[in-house]
Design a protein around this motif. Structure first.
Motif, PDB file in Angstrom:
ATOM      1  N   ILE A  29      29.615 -80.350  -6.588  1.00  0.00           N
ATOM      2  CA  ILE A  29      29.424 -79.276  -5.453  1.00  0.00           C
ATOM      3  C   ILE A  29      30.382 -79.266  -4.418  1.00  0.00           C
ATOM      4  CG2 ILE A  29      26.834 -78.876  -5.567  1.00  0.00           C
ATOM      5  CD1 ILE A  29      26.491 -81.488  -3.653  1.00  0.00           C
ATOM      6  N   ASN A  30      30.479 -78.491  -3.644  1.00  0.00           N
ATOM      7  CA  ASN A  30      31.610 -78.088  -2.694  1.00  0.00           C
ATOM      8  C   ASN A  30      31.014 -78.964  -1.328  1.00  0.00           C
ATOM      9  OD1 ASN A  30      33.621 -77.341  -1.231  1.00  0.00           O
ATOM     10  ND2 ASN A  30      32.997 -75.495  -0.948  1.00  0.00           N
ATOM     11  N   THR A  31      31.413 -80.132  -1.040  1.00  0.00           N
ATOM     12  CA  THR A  31      30.790 -80.924  -0.136  1.00  0.00           C
ATOM     13  C   THR A  31      31.958 -81.503   0.989  1.00  0.00           C
ATOM     14  OG1 THR A  31      31.031 -83.059  -1.018  1.00  0.00           O
ATOM     15  CG2 THR A  31      28.921 -81.761  -1.100  1.00  0.00           C
ATOM     16  N   PRO A  48      26.943 -80.073   1.874  1.00  0.00           N
ATOM     17  CA  PRO A  48      27.310 -79.258   1.097  1.00  0.00           C
ATOM     18  C   PRO A  48      27.820 -77.887   1.984  1.00  0.00           C
ATOM     19  CG  PRO A  48      25.069 -79.746   0.791  1.00  0.00           C
ATOM     20  CD  PRO A  48      25.491 -80.501   1.934  1.00  0.00           C
ATOM     21  N   THR A  50      27.780 -74.242   2.206  1.00  0.00           N
ATOM     22  CA  THR A  50      27.009 -73.420   1.714  1.00  0.00           C
ATOM     23  C   THR A  50      26.663 -72.333   3.055  1.00  0.00           C
ATOM     24  OG1 THR A  50      25.035 -74.664   1.828  1.00  0.00           O
ATOM     25  CG2 THR A  50      26.095 -74.106  -0.255  1.00  0.00           C
ATOM     26  N   ASP A  51      26.104 -71.165   2.656  1.00  0.00           N
ATOM     27  CA  ASP A  51      25.817 -70.192   3.459  1.00  0.00           C
ATOM     28  C   ASP A  51      26.245 -70.517   5.014  1.00  0.00           C
ATOM     29  OD1 ASP A  51      23.832 -72.244   4.338  1.00  0.00           O
ATOM     30  OD2 ASP A  51      22.328 -71.440   2.979  1.00  0.00           O
ATOM     31  N   SER A 218      21.760 -78.081  -3.284  1.00  0.00           N
ATOM     32  CA  SER A 218      22.114 -76.654  -3.766  1.00  0.00           C
ATOM     33  C   SER A 218      20.820 -75.825  -3.821  1.00  0.00           C
ATOM     34  CB  SER A 218      22.979 -76.583  -4.928  1.00  0.00           C
ATOM     35  OG  SER A 218      22.352 -77.098  -6.059  1.00  0.00           O
TER      36      SER A 218
END
Ligand code: AMP
Ligand code: MG
Length: 349
Positions: A29-31, A48, A50-51, A218
């Motif tokens: 995961i992109n962390t 992470p 995200t959003d 995620s």
């Protein structure tokens, strides 16, 4: 690598493999991920991205959370002379010491944990912790008389808390507090709070064996946490999946020593004055890290019996590893495996 950086790296790696609960392999995961050695342990925070959360915002939030852990350490460390706890520990019998609200609250919660565990958890255990730490250094087991003498200075019922005045007093001579069994959990909770206040909705904070998860790793996927095999530090025996929860593992493999063929744990049974023999390790899942931290320590004292007693009133779920019929055996609270999607990763025996 510079010598100091190399030393820190080796320490961090060593602490990471000894921690009782740790982040299991999670899908790539992109962390944003940062680590530090704080409170004498390895601290790791993963967020992470995200959003809408940028990498820069995630990194800034993690830095603030690390600062928060440093602040908590300065309140509760017994290794810092000017911490709130060290200041309190210098008080004479009967002397009411006014302390900061935050420290008072954690002492109050600790006293509640003592009541809930029949004294198996007790932050006044410091005289015994000091006695057994000295034994670990010298390799010499203390005499029954030395244990009795230290034991006479321990007892949460002699801790006098005045909520209105926000003072703490010791009811016996030479008492002292050791918050080692809850301070890392408290630090993990406060770090999670700092992350949330800075716009982070999903994260995992690892402070030694204390893991505190915010949200999910995620969408639709919880954080996968591995529980260390108590006799094989390189392996986990179970993975569990959590979201918005805290897990902590305590065990007799930390800071132990062996004398006369016997293993002496760093967790003390405050009721006898001798190192705990209730469990090899105990893992507790609950809503917050302070609760998980306190009960994981207490269950090492109480063993499987404590699991049954605490199942109704205690935290969400627990696992105990203890010796039965010459081998290691797993005991869990009812429905644990289903509730936390537990997957067996290795044999325990
Ligand atoms: P933990 O690693 O969270 O289980 O905490 C262990 C540490 O808590 C020890 O190193 C002691 O400083 C302290 N301690 C030991 N026995 C107890 C006990 N029965 N109740 C509370 N704290 C304890
Ligand atoms: Mg603990």
């Amino acid at each position: 690598m510079k010598p100091l950086a190399a030393a820190l790296f080796i320490l961090a790696a060593a602490v990471a493999v000894t921690a009782g609960s740790r982040l299991a392999h999670n899908d790539a995961i992109n962390t944003v991920d940062k680590s530090a050695v704080l409170m004498g342990t390895f601290v790791n925070i993963k967020v992470p991205v995200t959003d809408g959360l940028s990498r820069a915002d995630a990194a800034a939030a993690i830095d603030k959370a690390m600062d928060e852990i440093r602040r908590v350490e300065r309140l509760f460390s017994v290794y810092m002379d000017d911490s709130e706890i060290s200041r309190l520990n210098r008080a004479k019998k009967g002397e009411a010491v006014k302390i900061e609200e935050e420290a008072f609250s954690l002492i109050e919660r600790s006293a509640d944990f003592s009541l809930a565990t029949d004294g198996a958890f007790d932050i006044t255990v410091k005289p015994l912790v000091d006695l057994w730490s000295e034994a670990r250094r010298s390799g010499k087991v203390p005499s029954d008389e030395e244990v009795r003498s230290a034991r006479s200075r321990v007892g949460f019922r002699d801790l006098i808390l005045d909520r209105g005045e926000r003072t703490v007093a010791f009811g016996k001579d030479a008492m002292a507090l050791d918050m080692g069994a809850v301070a890392k959990g408290y630090a993990a909770d406060m770090a999670a709070r700092t992350l949330a206040e800075n716009g982070v909705r999903n994260a995992i904070v690892g402070c030694g064996g204390d893991m505190r998860c915010l949200g999910v790793r995620s969408p639709g996927k919880g954080w996968k946490v591995g529980i260390r095999h108590p006799r094989d530090k390189g392996r986990t025996f179970m993975d569990i999946v959590l979201s918005d929860a805290a897990v902590d593992t305590s065990g007799d493999y930390e800071k132990f020593f062996i004398a006369g063929g016997r293993r002496f744990s760093h967790i003390i049974d405050p009721r006898t004055g001798y190192p705990a023999e209730g469990a090899v390790s105990a893992t507790v899942v609950s809503d917050d890290s302070v609760t998980s931290d306190a009960f994981a320590t207490a269950l090492c004292v109480l063993g499987s019996e404590g699991l049954r007693r605490l199942a109704d009133t205690g935290p969400g779920g627990a696992i105990i590893i203890s010796y039965k019929n010459g081998g290691l055996s797993i005991d869990t609270t009812k429905g644990f495996k289903e509730r936390y999607h537990a997957i067996k990763t290795a044999d325990i025996r």
